[in-house]
Design a protein around this motif. Structure first.
Motif, PDB file in Angstrom:
ATOM      1  N   ARG A  94       0.813  -1.214   0.000  1.00  0.00           N
ATOM      2  CA  ARG A  94       0.000   0.000   0.000  1.00  0.00           C
ATOM      3  C   ARG A  94       0.850   1.270   0.000  1.00  0.00           C
ATOM      4  O   ARG A  94       0.410   2.313  -0.469  1.00  0.00           O
ATOM      5  N   ARG A  95       2.068   1.205   0.563  1.00  0.00           N
ATOM      6  CA  ARG A  95       2.912   2.401   0.645  1.00  0.00           C
ATOM      7  C   ARG A  95       4.347   2.024   0.311  1.00  0.00           C
ATOM      8  O   ARG A  95       4.810   0.945   0.693  1.00  0.00           O
ATOM      9  N   ILE A  96       5.037   2.931  -0.378  1.00  0.00           N
ATOM     10  CA  ILE A  96       6.411   2.677  -0.822  1.00  0.00           C
ATOM     11  C   ILE A  96       7.277   3.860  -0.411  1.00  0.00           C
ATOM     12  O   ILE A  96       6.943   5.014  -0.704  1.00  0.00           O
ATOM     13  N   SER A  97       8.377   3.580   0.269  1.00  0.00           N
ATOM     14  CA  SER A  97       9.339   4.627   0.602  1.00  0.00           C
ATOM     15  C   SER A  97      10.687   4.284  -0.016  1.00  0.00           C
ATOM     16  O   SER A  97      10.919   3.140  -0.414  1.00  0.00           O
ATOM     17  N   VAL A  98      11.556   5.278  -0.081  1.00  0.00           N
ATOM     18  CA  VAL A  98      12.886   5.047  -0.655  1.00  0.00           C
ATOM     19  C   VAL A  98      13.995   5.242   0.366  1.00  0.00           C
ATOM     20  O   VAL A  98      15.177   5.145   0.040  1.00  0.00           O
ATOM     21  N   GLY A  99      13.623   5.518   1.631  1.00  0.00           N
ATOM     22  CA  GLY A  99      14.621   5.614   2.695  1.00  0.00           C
ATOM     23  C   GLY A  99      15.703   6.626   2.378  1.00  0.00           C
ATOM     24  O   GLY A  99      15.428   7.769   2.001  1.00  0.00           O
ATOM     25  N   SER A 100      16.935   6.190   2.509  1.00  0.00           N
ATOM     26  CA  SER A 100      18.069   7.091   2.272  1.00  0.00           C
ATOM     27  C   SER A 100      18.507   7.131   0.817  1.00  0.00           C
ATOM     28  O   SER A 100      19.500   7.794   0.495  1.00  0.00           O
ATOM     29  N   ALA A 101      17.786   6.445  -0.085  1.00  0.00           N
ATOM     30  CA  ALA A 101      18.268   6.311  -1.460  1.00  0.00           C
ATOM     31  C   ALA A 101      18.402   7.657  -2.168  1.00  0.00           C
ATOM     32  O   ALA A 101      19.361   7.876  -2.923  1.00  0.00           O
ATOM     33  N   LEU A 102      17.441   8.569  -1.977  1.00  0.00           N
ATOM     34  CA  LEU A 102      17.559   9.873  -2.637  1.00  0.00           C
ATOM     35  C   LEU A 102      18.761  10.646  -2.104  1.00  0.00           C
ATOM     36  O   LEU A 102      19.496  11.279  -2.872  1.00  0.00           O
ATOM     37  N   SER A 103      18.979  10.599  -0.792  1.00  0.00           N
ATOM     38  CA  SER A 103      20.139  11.312  -0.246  1.00  0.00           C
ATOM     39  C   SER A 103      21.438  10.702  -0.748  1.00  0.00           C
ATOM     40  O   SER A 103      22.401  11.424  -1.055  1.00  0.00           O
ATOM     41  N   ARG A 104      21.471   9.377  -0.865  1.00  0.00           N
ATOM     42  CA  ARG A 104      22.685   8.738  -1.376  1.00  0.00           C
ATOM     43  C   ARG A 104      22.880   9.013  -2.862  1.00  0.00           C
ATOM     44  O   ARG A 104      24.014   9.130  -3.337  1.00  0.00           O
ATOM     45  N   ALA A 105      21.775   9.134  -3.598  1.00  0.00           N
ATOM     46  CA  ALA A 105      21.889   9.507  -5.011  1.00  0.00           C
ATOM     47  C   ALA A 105      22.472  10.915  -5.148  1.00  0.00           C
ATOM     48  O   ALA A 105      23.312  11.176  -6.014  1.00  0.00           O
ATOM     49  N   ALA A 106      22.023  11.825  -4.273  1.00  0.00           N
ATOM     50  CA  ALA A 106      22.564  13.179  -4.302  1.00  0.00           C
ATOM     51  C   ALA A 106      24.041  13.182  -3.935  1.00  0.00           C
ATOM     52  O   ALA A 106      24.856  13.861  -4.577  1.00  0.00           O
ATOM     53  N   LEU A 107      24.413  12.419  -2.913  1.00  0.00           N
ATOM     54  CA  LEU A 107      25.831  12.315  -2.547  1.00  0.00           C
ATOM     55  C   LEU A 107      26.650  11.701  -3.678  1.00  0.00           C
ATOM     56  O   LEU A 107      27.788  12.107  -3.927  1.00  0.00           O
ATOM     57  N   GLY A 108      26.057  10.732  -4.377  1.00  0.00           N
ATOM     58  CA  GLY A 108      26.745  10.134  -5.519  1.00  0.00           C
ATOM     59  C   GLY A 108      27.025  11.159  -6.604  1.00  0.00           C
ATOM     60  O   GLY A 108      28.109  11.161  -7.202  1.00  0.00           O
ATOM     61  N   ALA A 109      26.053  12.053  -6.844  1.00  0.00           N
ATOM     62  CA  ALA A 109      26.264  13.095  -7.851  1.00  0.00           C
ATOM     63  C   ALA A 109      27.390  14.037  -7.431  1.00  0.00           C
ATOM     64  O   ALA A 109      28.211  14.446  -8.263  1.00  0.00           O
ATOM     65  N   VAL A 110      27.455  14.361  -6.143  1.00  0.00           N
ATOM     66  CA  VAL A 110      28.527  15.238  -5.650  1.00  0.00           C
ATOM     67  C   VAL A 110      29.885  14.558  -5.810  1.00  0.00           C
ATOM     68  O   VAL A 110      30.863  15.176  -6.268  1.00  0.00           O
TER      69      VAL A 110
END
Length: 294
Positions: free
Chosen positions: A239-255
């Protein structure tokens, strides 16, 4: 006890409206994605991109503070102060990663729920981990008592605060599906509104968890190991989907990639993938909840 600045509190009518909207999302026939901002800026970006609710990320907050995740390094005050900033940056319902409740006793977990409500949150998750590497998951009876205390505190509020109970076996390197299901059923019996077992490895384990309980199930995505779409997860019963720290880690990956390009090649091609300055300004402005915010 750390108290939050009162300016971070929501108007009660606004908080009630957000809480009711969050509850309704769990009743929809299709699952919804609740992305995880880690500061006011990411909350505003995500609010302007069409999502219906947000949830904080403890790991994303830790990284933003220059800390590794886990090991009880961030405090209840850290988490709730960050949550209050995110709540004020958006018009959407916000739930929070409340770790294991920030206390050794059920009464302390209940106090965390009350303080979370005071910060403007309309939901929060309580996990059964300990933060201790040698003993990472609490005994079931202890974990159930803590969920029950969180539920009792939530029910005493004057709006429907959504309590999510997390079974951490898979996330803590204990891939025991029968025990995970046993724990989720016990948390359901204790009154949890949503059930969550982060780290499930495949579609069959997700299906088994969803079939074993009657409350809405949240699933953590963002790992290449569990390559399922929103539609796939809906068919499995999520019913619900979260991505946890994945967006923050994606941003850190870009940096990191951008910095490595500068350091090793002496070039600046990364700028081609950056959001244009006017677009970022427009997203921040459009998502701002009021024109008079501090």
């Amino acid at each position: 006890m750390n108290q939050l600045d009162p300016v971070n509190q929501l108007d009660p009518a606004d908080q009630l409206a957000r809480a009711l909207a969050f509850r309704r999302l769990h009743e929809e026939p299709r699952p919804f994605v609740v992305p995880n901002p880690w500061d006011a800026g990411t909350a505003r970006l995500l609010s302007g991109l069409g999502f219906a609710a947000l949830a904080t990320t403890g790991a994303g907050l830790a990284y933003g503070l220059g800390l590794p995740d886990g090991g009880n390094r961030i405090t209840r005050h850290d988490v709730l102060a960050n949550a209050a900033v995110i709540v004020r940056a958006t018009h959407l319902p916000v739930s929070a990663d409340l770790e294991s409740g920030f206390g050794e006793t059920p009464d302390e977990v209940a106090e965390t729920i009350r303080l979370a409500a005071a910060a403007g949150l309309v939901g929060g998750s309580i996990e059964d981990s300990t933060g201790r590497a040698e003993d990472p998951v609490r005994p079931l009876d202890e974990a159930v008592a803590r969920v029950a205390a969180a539920v009792a505190a939530a029910r005493a509020l004057d709006f429907p605060f959504t309590v999510t109970a997390r079974a951490e076996n898979f996330f803590q390197g204990r891939p025991d599906l029968p025990d995970t299901i046993r724990r989720l059923r016990a948390y359901e019996a204790a009154g949890a509104d949503v059930l969550y077992a982060p780290g499930l490895p495949d579609a069959e384990s997700v299906r088994a968890v969803c079939a074993a309980v009657d409350r809405p199930v949240n699933v953590l995505m963002g790992s290449p190991a569990l390559a399922l779409s929103v539609a796939d997860l809906g068919e499995l019963g999520v019913r619900r989907i979260s991505v946890g720290s994945a967006l923050s880690r994606a941003a850190l990956g870009a940096v990191v990639r951008a910095a490595e390009e500068i350091r090793t090649q002496g070039t600046f091609g990364f700028g081609a993938e950056a959001l244009p300055y006017p677009e970022v300004n427009a997203l921040m402005t459009a998502a701002a909840p009021t024109a008079t915010e501090d």
